[in-house]
Design a protein around this motif. Structure first.
Motif, PDB file in Angstrom:
ATOM      1  N   ALA A  88       0.842  -1.206   0.000  1.00 38.79           N
ATOM      2  CA  ALA A  88       0.000   0.000   0.000  1.00 38.79           C
ATOM      3  C   ALA A  88       0.876   1.255   0.000  1.00 38.79           C
ATOM      4  O   ALA A  88       0.608   2.218  -0.729  1.00 38.79           O
ATOM      5  CB  ALA A  88      -0.925  -0.011   1.221  1.00 38.79           C
ATOM      6  N   HIS A  89       1.933   1.234   0.800  1.00 42.59           N
ATOM      7  CA  HIS A  89       2.863   2.360   0.879  1.00 42.59           C
ATOM      8  C   HIS A  89       3.502   2.647  -0.496  1.00 42.59           C
ATOM      9  O   HIS A  89       3.489   3.782  -0.982  1.00 42.59           O
ATOM     10  CB  HIS A  89       3.918   2.012   1.944  1.00 42.59           C
ATOM     11  CG  HIS A  89       5.064   2.962   2.053  1.00 42.59           C
ATOM     12  ND1 HIS A  89       5.234   3.804   3.124  1.00 42.59           N
ATOM     13  CD2 HIS A  89       6.132   3.196   1.225  1.00 42.59           C
ATOM     14  CE1 HIS A  89       6.334   4.511   2.961  1.00 42.59           C
ATOM     15  NE2 HIS A  89       6.908   4.164   1.810  1.00 42.59           N
ATOM     16  N   GLU A  90       4.014   1.601  -1.138  1.00 42.71           N
ATOM     17  CA  GLU A  90       4.666   1.785  -2.450  1.00 42.71           C
ATOM     18  C   GLU A  90       3.659   2.251  -3.488  1.00 42.71           C
ATOM     19  O   GLU A  90       4.012   2.978  -4.421  1.00 42.71           O
ATOM     20  CB  GLU A  90       5.334   0.480  -2.920  1.00 42.71           C
ATOM     21  CG  GLU A  90       6.401  -0.083  -1.988  1.00 42.71           C
ATOM     22  CD  GLU A  90       7.537   0.880  -1.691  1.00 42.71           C
ATOM     23  OE1 GLU A  90       7.775   1.805  -2.500  1.00 42.71           O
ATOM     24  OE2 GLU A  90       8.164   0.726  -0.619  1.00 42.71           O
ATOM     25  N   LEU A  91       2.411   1.833  -3.304  1.00 43.78           N
ATOM     26  CA  LEU A  91       1.379   2.213  -4.265  1.00 43.78           C
ATOM     27  C   LEU A  91       1.182   3.731  -4.289  1.00 43.78           C
ATOM     28  O   LEU A  91       0.907   4.307  -5.337  1.00 43.78           O
ATOM     29  CB  LEU A  91       0.075   1.488  -3.909  1.00 43.78           C
ATOM     30  CG  LEU A  91      -1.037   1.492  -4.950  1.00 43.78           C
ATOM     31  CD1 LEU A  91      -0.555   0.972  -6.301  1.00 43.78           C
ATOM     32  CD2 LEU A  91      -2.212   0.642  -4.455  1.00 43.78           C
ATOM     33  N   LEU A  92       1.321   4.396  -3.138  1.00 45.53           N
ATOM     34  CA  LEU A  92       1.179   5.858  -3.195  1.00 45.53           C
ATOM     35  C   LEU A  92       2.347   6.492  -3.944  1.00 45.53           C
ATOM     36  O   LEU A  92       2.144   7.425  -4.718  1.00 45.53           O
ATOM     37  CB  LEU A  92       1.051   6.527  -1.824  1.00 45.53           C
ATOM     38  CG  LEU A  92       0.752   8.024  -2.073  1.00 45.53           C
ATOM     39  CD1 LEU A  92      -0.715   8.254  -2.429  1.00 45.53           C
ATOM     40  CD2 LEU A  92       1.180   8.927  -0.970  1.00 45.53           C
ATOM     41  N   HIS A  93       3.569   5.976  -3.742  1.00 45.76           N
ATOM     42  CA  HIS A  93       4.699   6.512  -4.525  1.00 45.76           C
ATOM     43  C   HIS A  93       4.377   6.405  -6.019  1.00 45.76           C
ATOM     44  O   HIS A  93       4.768   7.242  -6.814  1.00 45.76           O
ATOM     45  CB  HIS A  93       5.982   5.732  -4.228  1.00 45.76           C
ATOM     46  CG  HIS A  93       6.537   5.944  -2.850  1.00 45.76           C
ATOM     47  ND1 HIS A  93       6.521   7.161  -2.207  1.00 45.76           N
ATOM     48  CD2 HIS A  93       7.165   5.071  -1.997  1.00 45.76           C
ATOM     49  CE1 HIS A  93       7.112   7.035  -1.009  1.00 45.76           C
ATOM     50  NE2 HIS A  93       7.489   5.780  -0.860  1.00 45.76           N
ATOM     51  N   PHE A  94       3.656   5.360  -6.367  1.00 45.07           N
ATOM     52  CA  PHE A  94       3.309   5.134  -7.768  1.00 45.07           C
ATOM     53  C   PHE A  94       2.188   6.066  -8.234  1.00 45.07           C
ATOM     54  O   PHE A  94       2.220   6.605  -9.336  1.00 45.07           O
ATOM     55  CB  PHE A  94       2.877   3.665  -7.933  1.00 45.07           C
ATOM     56  CG  PHE A  94       2.655   3.241  -9.354  1.00 45.07           C
ATOM     57  CD1 PHE A  94       3.696   3.239 -10.269  1.00 45.07           C
ATOM     58  CD2 PHE A  94       1.393   2.830  -9.783  1.00 45.07           C
ATOM     59  CE1 PHE A  94       3.495   2.850 -11.585  1.00 45.07           C
ATOM     60  CE2 PHE A  94       1.185   2.434 -11.086  1.00 45.07           C
ATOM     61  CZ  PHE A  94       2.235   2.445 -12.000  1.00 45.07           C
ATOM     62  N   TRP A 108      13.066   3.628  -2.751  1.00 46.51           N
ATOM     63  CA  TRP A 108      13.531   2.558  -1.856  1.00 46.51           C
ATOM     64  C   TRP A 108      13.244   2.975  -0.432  1.00 46.51           C
ATOM     65  O   TRP A 108      13.654   4.057  -0.004  1.00 46.51           O
ATOM     66  CB  TRP A 108      15.021   2.284  -2.089  1.00 46.51           C
ATOM     67  CG  TRP A 108      15.244   1.614  -3.410  1.00 46.51           C
ATOM     68  CD1 TRP A 108      15.217   2.222  -4.640  1.00 46.51           C
ATOM     69  CD2 TRP A 108      15.458   0.231  -3.631  1.00 46.51           C
ATOM     70  NE1 TRP A 108      15.414   1.280  -5.625  1.00 46.51           N
ATOM     71  CE2 TRP A 108      15.568   0.051  -5.044  1.00 46.51           C
ATOM     72  CE3 TRP A 108      15.576  -0.890  -2.803  1.00 46.51           C
ATOM     73  CZ2 TRP A 108      15.780  -1.204  -5.613  1.00 46.51           C
ATOM     74  CZ3 TRP A 108      15.800  -2.135  -3.367  1.00 46.51           C
ATOM     75  CH2 TRP A 108      15.906  -2.283  -4.766  1.00 46.51           C
ATOM     76  N   CYS A 109      12.548   2.120   0.291  1.00 44.43           N
ATOM     77  CA  CYS A 109      12.000   2.551   1.572  1.00 44.43           C
ATOM     78  C   CYS A 109      12.482   1.638   2.701  1.00 44.43           C
ATOM     79  O   CYS A 109      12.361   0.418   2.620  1.00 44.43           O
ATOM     80  CB  CYS A 109      10.481   2.523   1.501  1.00 44.43           C
ATOM     81  SG  CYS A 109       9.859   3.335   0.000  1.00 44.43           S
ATOM     82  N   SER A 110      13.009   2.261   3.750  1.00 41.85           N
ATOM     83  CA  SER A 110      13.544   1.515   4.892  1.00 41.85           C
ATOM     84  C   SER A 110      12.445   1.224   5.902  1.00 41.85           C
ATOM     85  O   SER A 110      11.322   1.726   5.790  1.00 41.85           O
ATOM     86  CB  SER A 110      14.644   2.339   5.561  1.00 41.85           C
ATOM     87  OG  SER A 110      14.048   3.456   6.187  1.00 41.85           O
ATOM     88  N   GLN A 128       7.600  12.483   1.539  1.00 39.39           N
ATOM     89  CA  GLN A 128       6.965  11.476   0.662  1.00 39.39           C
ATOM     90  C   GLN A 128       6.699  10.185   1.425  1.00 39.39           C
ATOM     91  O   GLN A 128       5.655   9.545   1.235  1.00 39.39           O
ATOM     92  CB  GLN A 128       7.874  11.192  -0.547  1.00 39.39           C
ATOM     93  CG  GLN A 128       8.005  12.384  -1.470  1.00 39.39           C
ATOM     94  CD  GLN A 128       8.742  12.060  -2.791  1.00 39.39           C
ATOM     95  OE1 GLN A 128       8.589  12.780  -3.746  1.00 39.39           O
ATOM     96  NE2 GLN A 128       9.518  10.991  -2.830  1.00 39.39           N
ATOM     97  N   GLU A 129       7.632   9.794   2.290  1.00 36.73           N
ATOM     98  CA  GLU A 129       7.440   8.575   3.076  1.00 36.73           C
ATOM     99  C   GLU A 129       6.236   8.725   4.016  1.00 36.73           C
ATOM    100  O   GLU A 129       5.420   7.817   4.156  1.00 36.73           O
ATOM    101  CB  GLU A 129       8.695   8.246   3.881  1.00 36.73           C
ATOM    102  CG  GLU A 129       9.911   7.908   3.027  1.00 36.73           C
ATOM    103  CD  GLU A 129       9.598   6.890   1.958  1.00 36.73           C
ATOM    104  OE1 GLU A 129       9.054   5.827   2.289  1.00 36.73           O
ATOM    105  OE2 GLU A 129       9.876   7.158   0.779  1.00 36.73           O
ATOM    106  N   ALA A 130       6.145   9.892   4.668  1.00 34.25           N
ATOM    107  CA  ALA A 130       5.023  10.131   5.585  1.00 34.25           C
ATOM    108  C   ALA A 130       3.697  10.090   4.826  1.00 34.25           C
ATOM    109  O   ALA A 130       2.709   9.522   5.306  1.00 34.25           O
ATOM    110  CB  ALA A 130       5.203  11.473   6.293  1.00 34.25           C
TER     111      ALA A 130
HETATM  112 ZN   LIG Z   1       8.435   4.831   0.702  1.00 36.50          ZN
END
Ligand SMILES: [Zn+2]
Length: 288
Positions: A88-94, A108-110, A128-130
């Motif tokens: 779900a998290h990566e989907l927002l980056h997309f 790339w997310c830690s 962006q991560e938040a």
């Molecule tokens: Zn991320």
């Protein structure tokens, strides 16, 4: 029985992550319980979701700046629930029209990125991560799905049930619970009795805790009975300015030394009465 979703319609929503999640739920219609997040991603031009040994990352979105399509990588050592959150998290980056890749081949997310909360910082990556985390929890645990868990006195038992019914981690469920519950709550996450991090509801008083600090006496929770009872605790164990505050705490022991503690500030008529009495006493003293 492939899921059919309209990515173009999501583009019209703008950049607010909660609104993008809401628009996606409008398309999912009567989706109850656990959101089929792998299918959702695949229906939105994610070509592949690969589970790999990732040394320092929890997940990644491999894509181009234009994001015509993408692939998601997941940490194979993470639980299924954490992998679902990462998708779900990566989907927002997309999907977000304003996210910019911070690596040559994407995002790339830690593990730390997965709990990043600072939406207003100057650091583009952290912001962006938040946002990706806001979207992930709005997608996996929308307010309409969690109402029934928020009724009644605060209790980690409800968090555990919510996590299980939505297929999210207990940690993510606890953060969401504190955020959405009407009472003044905090969740403190620890390992081997040392603080990892905490989440506070908006009106929660300042905690006298910091990262890596030792936890105060833990209340309940043992190997035999992981979920302790909610019980009164001394506020000066937990708060920077404890005076006049009554508190309760409840701890859930997890595997490998992990634990979460739910803190509740008790506010009610009694407290107001005390305040008035104090003021009256001071006034009488000074006027005599
Ligand atoms: Zn991320």
């Amino acid at each position: 029985m492939g899921l059919s979703l309209d990515r173009m319609a999501l583009d019209d929503v703008g950049a607010n992550p909660a609104r993008i999640a809401a628009a996606l739920h409008d398309q999912l219609k009567n989706c109850e319980g656990a959101v089929p997040v792998f299918e959702v991603a695949t229906a939105l031009d994610i070509m592949e979701i690969r589970i790999e040994a990732l040394a320092t990352f929890e997940g990644a979105l491999v894509t181009t700046a234009e994001r015509g399509e993408g692939s998601i990588l997941l940490n194979k050592n993470a639980s299924r629930q954490r992998q679902r959150f990462t998708v779900a998290h990566e989907l927002l980056h997309f999907l977000s029209p304003i996210h910019r890749p911070t690596f040559a081949n994407g995002f790339w997310c830690s593990r730390a990125d997965m709990v990043e909360r600072r939406l207003d910082g100057h650091d583009l990556h952290k912001r962006q991560e938040a946002e990706a985390n806001v979207f992930a929890i709005e997608l996996l645990a929308p307010r309409s799905h969690i109402k029934s868990y928020l009724r009644g006195a605060p209790n980690l038992g409800a968090v555990v049930e919510m996590a299980s019914s939505l297929d999210i981690s207990k940690e993510a469920a606890a953060r969401r619970y504190v955020e959405c519950h009407g009472e003044t709550l905090a969740a403190v996450f620890s390992r081997n009795r040392r603080v990892l991090y905490f989440d506070l509801s908006r009106d929660f008083p300042r905690l006298a805790l910091g990262k890596e600090m030792s936890l105060p006496r833990l209340c309940g929770g043992s190997d035999e009975r992981p979920l302790g009872a909610m019980e009164e605790v001394p506020a000066d164990d937990w708060l920077s300015t404890p005076s006049g505050i009554a508190m309760e705490a409840q701890t859930l022991q997890q595997q490998n030394g992990y634990a979460m503690t739910l803190l509740r500030v008790l506010v009610g008529d009694d407290d107001e009465d005390v305040g008035i009495d104090d003021a009256y006493e001071r006034f009488s003293r000074w006027s005599s």
